[in-house]
Design an enzyme around this catalytic site. Structure first.
Site, PDB file in Angstrom:
ATOM      1  N   ASP A  15       0.834  -1.209   0.000  1.00  0.00           N
ATOM      2  CA  ASP A  15       0.000   0.000   0.000  1.00  0.00           C
ATOM      3  C   ASP A  15       0.868   1.258   0.000  1.00  0.00           C
ATOM      4  OD1 ASP A  15       0.876   0.030   2.610  1.00  0.00           O
ATOM      5  OD2 ASP A  15      -1.117  -0.017   3.526  1.00  0.00           O
TER       6      ASP A  15
ATOM      7  N   GLU B 250      -0.896  -5.624   8.716  1.00  0.00           N
ATOM      8  CA  GLU B 250      -0.164  -4.988   9.821  1.00  0.00           C
ATOM      9  C   GLU B 250      -0.861  -5.282  11.143  1.00  0.00           C
ATOM     10  OE1 GLU B 250       0.136  -0.778   9.064  1.00  0.00           O
ATOM     11  OE2 GLU B 250       1.094  -1.093   7.111  1.00  0.00           O
TER      12      GLU B 250
ATOM     13  N   GLU C 135       9.294  -3.737  10.730  1.00  0.00           N
ATOM     14  CA  GLU C 135       9.592  -2.387  10.213  1.00  0.00           C
ATOM     15  C   GLU C 135       9.875  -1.402  11.343  1.00  0.00           C
ATOM     16  OE1 GLU C 135       6.824  -0.749   7.377  1.00  0.00           O
ATOM     17  OE2 GLU C 135       7.909   1.169   7.313  1.00  0.00           O
TER      18      GLU C 135
ATOM     19  N   LYS D 228      -0.615  -9.718   3.096  1.00  0.00           N
ATOM     20  CA  LYS D 228       0.115  -9.150   4.245  1.00  0.00           C
ATOM     21  C   LYS D 228      -0.820  -8.223   5.032  1.00  0.00           C
ATOM     22  CE  LYS D 228       3.297  -5.703   3.917  1.00  0.00           C
ATOM     23  NZ  LYS D 228       2.728  -4.697   4.838  1.00  0.00           N
TER      24      LYS D 228
ATOM     25  N   ASP E 286      -0.827  -6.583  -0.323  1.00  0.00           N
ATOM     26  CA  ASP E 286      -1.034  -5.889   0.956  1.00  0.00           C
ATOM     27  C   ASP E 286      -2.524  -5.658   1.194  1.00  0.00           C
ATOM     28  OD1 ASP E 286       0.296  -4.893   3.125  1.00  0.00           O
ATOM     29  OD2 ASP E 286       1.059  -3.095   2.133  1.00  0.00           O
TER      30      ASP E 286
HETATM   31  O1  KIV Z   1       3.475  -1.051   1.592  1.00  0.00           O
HETATM   32  C1  KIV Z   1       4.661  -1.391   1.583  1.00  0.00           C
HETATM   33  O2  KIV Z   1       5.380  -1.188   0.617  1.00  0.00           O
HETATM   34  C2  KIV Z   1       5.176  -2.056   2.772  1.00  0.00           C
HETATM   35  C3  KIV Z   1       6.636  -2.342   2.844  1.00  0.00           C
HETATM   36  C4  KIV Z   1       7.480  -1.170   2.807  1.00  0.00           C
HETATM   37  C5  KIV Z   1       6.954  -3.278   3.945  1.00  0.00           C
HETATM   38  O3  KIV Z   1       4.422  -2.367   3.648  1.00  0.00           O
END
Ligand code: KIV
Length: 287
Positions: free
Chosen positions: A48, A119, A187, A117, A87
């Site tokens: 994202d 968070e 991160e 993915k 994401d």
């Molecule tokens: O959105 C993204 O690019 C990320 C990475 C930088 C880990 O979450």
């Protein structure tokens, strides 16, 4: 992994088992995905971060699931080798495990990514477990979580100056592993914490601004290539000065057009002589 097949989560685990550091990169379109694949990147993230580097926002918050699906479809279409991770955007998984499962399923089905993915730490563990149970590989993301930027009051390194915060991050990483994630992004944490998390969990840790001890690293395509050069975050190493190279190239193009140096005959198509003669009315009669 054979020459014709895509990396899977098992191949990513094998890299960790073999002690081979994992170089992950973001990709959003045909150019970034193709270049990353040609360079041998085993795992691509349709992140994202596209909210900032593609859409020009200040944060990833405006990114929607449809945006990620659109870009992930391109990345999976034009690559054959890397594991593509999609994401999950802000608020597409935070309401309930059921909401998260429905959206994760939609992302997988509509875009062809091999994993998603999300968070979050301890509080997200039940959601991760629910999605993994349904057969969807999940990459966790602990430490600095850019979708929570307003909670932090900026992009700040986490767990640096407070032992409770550091302990909480270790607990978050453990909860993400215990919930069944196949890997996790770590991160924005101090080097020491990146090391402790990596030693503590068995799944691969993929660091960004988390020091050199993680099992792999992830970088944003535009940062790596210097395409965004307004400022350079400390955790970024620019492997090219892309913006400068492209600015100079575009300026040369503008100059050449203005001064009629482009295009030349080399870049143009001539008409067949007989057609030109007919057009001009200068063709000769056949005897
Ligand atoms: O959105 C993204 O690019 C990320 C990475 C930088 C880990 O979450």
């Amino acid at each position: 992994m054979t020459a014709a097949s895509r990396f899977t989560v098992r191949d990513i685990h094998k890299l960790k088992e073999d002690g081979t550091p994992i170089a992950m990169l973001t990709a959003y379109d045909e150019t970034s995905a193709r270049l990353a694949e040609l360079a041998g990147v085993p795992m691509l993230l349709v992140g994202d971060s596209l909210g900032m580097v593609i859409q020009g926002h200040q944060t990833p918050l405006p990114v929607t699931l449809d945006h990620i699906i659109y870009h992930a479809q391109i990345v999976t279409r034009v690559t054959t080798q890397p594991l593509v991770v999609g994401d999950m955007p802000f608020m597409t998984y935070n309401i309930s495990p059921e909401q998260a499962l429905a959206n994760a399923g939609r992302l997988m089905q509509a875009s062809g990514v091999g994993a998603i993915k999300m968070e979050g730490g301890t509080y997200l563990a039940p959601t991760i477990a629910r999605i993994v149970q349904a057969g969807i590989p999940v990459m966790g993301h602990v430490g600095l979580q850019p979708q929570s930027i307003h909670k932090y009051g900026g992009m700040r390194v986490q767990g640096r100056d407070n032992v409770d915060a550091a302990r909480k991050l270790l607990a978050d990483a453990q909860a993400v592993e215990d919930a069944g994630a196949f890997a996790m992004v770590v991160e924005g944490v101090p080097v020491e914490l990146g090391k402790m998390i990596t030693e503590q969990v068995r799944i691969p840790t993929i660091g960004i601004a988390a020091g050199p001890h993680c099992d792999g690293q992830v970088q944003v395509f535009h940062d790596l290539l210097g395409l965004f050069d307004a400022f350079q975050p400390r955790h970024v190493r620019r492997y090219a000065e892309g913006a400068q190279v492209f600015r100079e190239a575009i300026a040369s193009y503008v100059d050449d057009v203005k001064n009629r140096r482009f295009p030349t005959d080399e870049h143009a198509f001539a008409m067949k002589p007989e057609v030109l003669a007919q057009l001009n009315g200068t063709e000769t009669e056949d005897k």
